[in-house]
Motif scaffolding. Structure first.
Motif, PDB file in Angstrom:
ATOM      1  N   GLU A 157       0.835  -1.213   0.000  1.00  0.00           N
ATOM      2  CA  GLU A 157       0.000   0.000   0.000  1.00  0.00           C
ATOM      3  C   GLU A 157       0.871   1.265   0.000  1.00  0.00           C
ATOM      4  N   ILE A 158       1.932   1.266   0.829  1.00  0.00           N
ATOM      5  CA  ILE A 158       2.767   2.480   0.912  1.00  0.00           C
ATOM      6  C   ILE A 158       3.952   2.428  -0.080  1.00  0.00           C
ATOM      7  N   LYS A 159       3.961   1.375  -0.923  1.00  0.00           N
ATOM      8  CA  LYS A 159       4.980   1.236  -1.984  1.00  0.00           C
ATOM      9  C   LYS A 159       6.410   1.288  -1.421  1.00  0.00           C
ATOM     10  N   ASN A 160       6.627   0.548  -0.321  1.00  0.00           N
ATOM     11  CA  ASN A 160       7.980   0.475   0.247  1.00  0.00           C
ATOM     12  C   ASN A 160       8.605  -0.863  -0.159  1.00  0.00           C
ATOM     13  N   ASP A 161       9.449  -0.806  -1.198  1.00  0.00           N
ATOM     14  CA  ASP A 161       9.994  -2.036  -1.773  1.00  0.00           C
ATOM     15  C   ASP A 161      10.877  -2.822  -0.802  1.00  0.00           C
ATOM     16  N   THR A 162      11.620  -2.113   0.054  1.00  0.00           N
ATOM     17  CA  THR A 162      12.509  -2.819   0.994  1.00  0.00           C
ATOM     18  C   THR A 162      11.688  -3.672   1.953  1.00  0.00           C
ATOM     19  N   LEU A 163      10.622  -3.093   2.502  1.00  0.00           N
ATOM     20  CA  LEU A 163       9.754  -3.840   3.429  1.00  0.00           C
ATOM     21  C   LEU A 163       8.942  -4.902   2.682  1.00  0.00           C
ATOM     22  N   LEU A 164       8.585  -4.601   1.436  1.00  0.00           N
ATOM     23  CA  LEU A 164       7.848  -5.560   0.610  1.00  0.00           C
ATOM     24  C   LEU A 164       8.717  -6.798   0.359  1.00  0.00           C
ATOM     25  N   TYR A 165       9.979  -6.559   0.048  1.00  0.00           N
ATOM     26  CA  TYR A 165      10.917  -7.678  -0.173  1.00  0.00           C
ATOM     27  C   TYR A 165      11.013  -8.531   1.093  1.00  0.00           C
ATOM     28  N   SER A 166      11.162  -7.866   2.220  1.00  0.00           N
ATOM     29  CA  SER A 166      11.332  -8.556   3.496  1.00  0.00           C
ATOM     30  C   SER A 166      10.111  -9.420   3.832  1.00  0.00           C
ATOM     31  N   THR A 167       8.897  -8.867   3.648  1.00  0.00           N
ATOM     32  CA  THR A 167       7.684  -9.622   4.005  1.00  0.00           C
ATOM     33  C   THR A 167       7.454 -10.781   3.037  1.00  0.00           C
ATOM     34  N   LEU A 168       7.714 -10.577   1.754  1.00  0.00           N
ATOM     35  CA  LEU A 168       7.571 -11.667   0.769  1.00  0.00           C
ATOM     36  C   LEU A 168       8.540 -12.808   1.088  1.00  0.00           C
ATOM     37  N   THR A 169       9.772 -12.431   1.459  1.00  0.00           N
ATOM     38  CA  THR A 169      10.790 -13.446   1.781  1.00  0.00           C
ATOM     39  C   THR A 169      10.364 -14.259   2.998  1.00  0.00           C
ATOM     40  N   GLN A 170       9.871 -13.566   4.039  1.00  0.00           N
ATOM     41  CA  GLN A 170       9.433 -14.278   5.245  1.00  0.00           C
ATOM     42  C   GLN A 170       8.234 -15.177   4.956  1.00  0.00           C
ATOM     43  N   LEU A 171       7.319 -14.713   4.096  1.00  0.00           N
ATOM     44  CA  LEU A 171       6.160 -15.534   3.711  1.00  0.00           C
ATOM     45  C   LEU A 171       6.629 -16.776   2.945  1.00  0.00           C
ATOM     46  N   GLY A 172       7.650 -16.594   2.101  1.00  0.00           N
ATOM     47  CA  GLY A 172       8.203 -17.725   1.347  1.00  0.00           C
ATOM     48  C   GLY A 172       8.824 -18.758   2.268  1.00  0.00           C
ATOM     49  N   ILE A 173       9.624 -18.284   3.234  1.00  0.00           N
ATOM     50  CA  ILE A 173      10.301 -19.186   4.177  1.00  0.00           C
ATOM     51  C   ILE A 173       9.262 -19.941   5.026  1.00  0.00           C
ATOM     52  N   LEU A 174       8.244 -19.208   5.473  1.00  0.00           N
ATOM     53  CA  LEU A 174       7.184 -19.820   6.284  1.00  0.00           C
ATOM     54  C   LEU A 174       6.410 -20.862   5.473  1.00  0.00           C
ATOM     55  N   SER A 175       6.159 -20.572   4.195  1.00  0.00           N
ATOM     56  CA  SER A 175       5.426 -21.517   3.338  1.00  0.00           C
ATOM     57  C   SER A 175       6.219 -22.820   3.161  1.00  0.00           C
ATOM     58  N   VAL A 176       7.555 -22.725   3.116  1.00  0.00           N
ATOM     59  CA  VAL A 176       8.384 -23.938   3.037  1.00  0.00           C
ATOM     60  C   VAL A 176       8.207 -24.755   4.320  1.00  0.00           C
ATOM     61  N   THR A 177       8.248 -24.069   5.472  1.00  0.00           N
ATOM     62  CA  THR A 177       8.054 -24.748   6.764  1.00  0.00           C
ATOM     63  C   THR A 177       6.709 -25.468   6.789  1.00  0.00           C
ATOM     64  N   MET A 178       5.694 -24.843   6.172  1.00  0.00           N
ATOM     65  CA  MET A 178       4.348 -25.426   6.160  1.00  0.00           C
ATOM     66  C   MET A 178       4.167 -26.430   5.020  1.00  0.00           C
ATOM     67  N   LYS A 179       5.271 -26.719   4.313  1.00  0.00           N
ATOM     68  CA  LYS A 179       5.282 -27.689   3.203  1.00  0.00           C
ATOM     69  C   LYS A 179       4.400 -27.253   2.034  1.00  0.00           C
ATOM     70  N   ASN A 180       4.158 -25.937   1.921  1.00  0.00           N
ATOM     71  CA  ASN A 180       3.399 -25.434   0.772  1.00  0.00           C
ATOM     72  C   ASN A 180       4.420 -24.852  -0.223  1.00  0.00           C
ATOM     73  N   LEU A 181       5.060 -25.748  -0.975  1.00  0.00           N
ATOM     74  CA  LEU A 181       6.234 -25.347  -1.754  1.00  0.00           C
ATOM     75  C   LEU A 181       5.883 -24.498  -2.967  1.00  0.00           C
ATOM     76  N   ASP A 182       4.716 -24.769  -3.585  1.00  0.00           N
ATOM     77  CA  ASP A 182       4.333 -23.962  -4.753  1.00  0.00           C
ATOM     78  C   ASP A 182       4.080 -22.516  -4.351  1.00  0.00           C
ATOM     79  N   ARG A 183       3.389 -22.343  -3.205  1.00  0.00           N
ATOM     80  CA  ARG A 183       3.124 -20.977  -2.733  1.00  0.00           C
ATOM     81  C   ARG A 183       4.451 -20.290  -2.371  1.00  0.00           C
ATOM     82  N   ALA A 184       5.361 -21.052  -1.744  1.00  0.00           N
ATOM     83  CA  ALA A 184       6.670 -20.505  -1.371  1.00  0.00           C
ATOM     84  C   ALA A 184       7.404 -19.995  -2.620  1.00  0.00           C
ATOM     85  N   LYS A 185       7.335 -20.780  -3.679  1.00  0.00           N
ATOM     86  CA  LYS A 185       8.024 -20.411  -4.932  1.00  0.00           C
ATOM     87  C   LYS A 185       7.457 -19.092  -5.476  1.00  0.00           C
TER      88      LYS A 185
END
Length: 217
Positions: free
Chosen positions: A44-72
């Motif tokens: 919403e606030i177009k902050n790419d640095t924070l956007l990168y950080s949250t996407l990365t954490q969501l990806g890592i969490l999705s791997v932990t949850m064994k949802n590999l396609d979503r992680a990708k």
């Protein structure tokens, strides 16, 4: 205004922090909600640095949850953001994260390809920690792909950088990976030397899991 922008950033950071704490507590669904809130606000606030950080954490969490396609998907979006930021270290990290997913799926040719890209961007970044990480991941990928001969030089290069940088936490893992690699190549005495080194290092830094792994190996 600057004040509302700072307020938005604080809100994103607090959602992210809560998400990470919940992940450590294995409350994964709740962690996802927190990280999605942070991600939505960063978008919403177009902050790419924070956007990168949250996407990365969501990806890592999705791997932990064994949802590999979503992680990708999350890590692929993170690459786009990192390229927009022109940040080679972040690009390298995200390619490496996708490499880990392919390794989990035993899709080794794709994994090797992504780990090679990660190493290329790590070199471009000039960041020695990023380089040592990418070398280690590529070596591990070759080892898992039953190309253990190819793995050894990458693992040795990674160790050389980590010893030079005094990366104490990473060295226990590096010694262990190399020990496993040499064992698969039938170099049993050399392998044992590195595993003993991994054990000593893990004891020094108090990493109980690595101590147990070393004994098992």
């Amino acid at each position: 205004t600057d004040n509302s922008r700072e307020g938005d950033k604080l809100m994103i950071l607090s959602h992210t922090t809560r998400g990470l704490i919940l992940r450590r507590q294995s409350k994964y669904e709740e962690a996802v909600k927190e990280l999605l809130s942070a991600n939505g606000k960063a978008d919403e606030i177009k902050n790419d640095t924070l956007l990168y950080s949250t996407l990365t954490q969501l990806g890592i969490l999705s791997v932990t949850m064994k949802n590999l396609d979503r992680a990708k998907e999350y890590h692929t979006q993170a690459i786009e953001i990192a390229k927009r930021l022109n940040n080679n270290r972040k690009i390298a990290k995200s390619y490496g994260n996708i490499g880990i997913i392919f390794r989990e799926q035993e899709k080794y040719p794709e994994g090797i390809s992504y780990n090679e890209k990660a190493l290329d961007y790590a070199y471009r970044s000039g960041d020695s920690s990023a380089i040592s990480y990418a070398l280690s991941e590529l070596g591990t990928m070759y080892d898992r792909a039953s190309q253990s001969e190819k793995a050894t030089p990458y693992l040795l290069q990674s160790i050389a950088i980590r010893e030079r940088n005094n990366e104490q936490n990473e060295l226990a893992y590096s010694y262990f990976y190399l020990g496993g690699n040499l064992s698969r190549l039938g170099k049993i005495e050399e392998s044992e030397e590195w595993i003993r080194k991994a054990y000593r290092q893990a004891t020094r830094i108090g990493n109980t899991k690595q101590v147990m792994d070393a004994f098992q190996m």
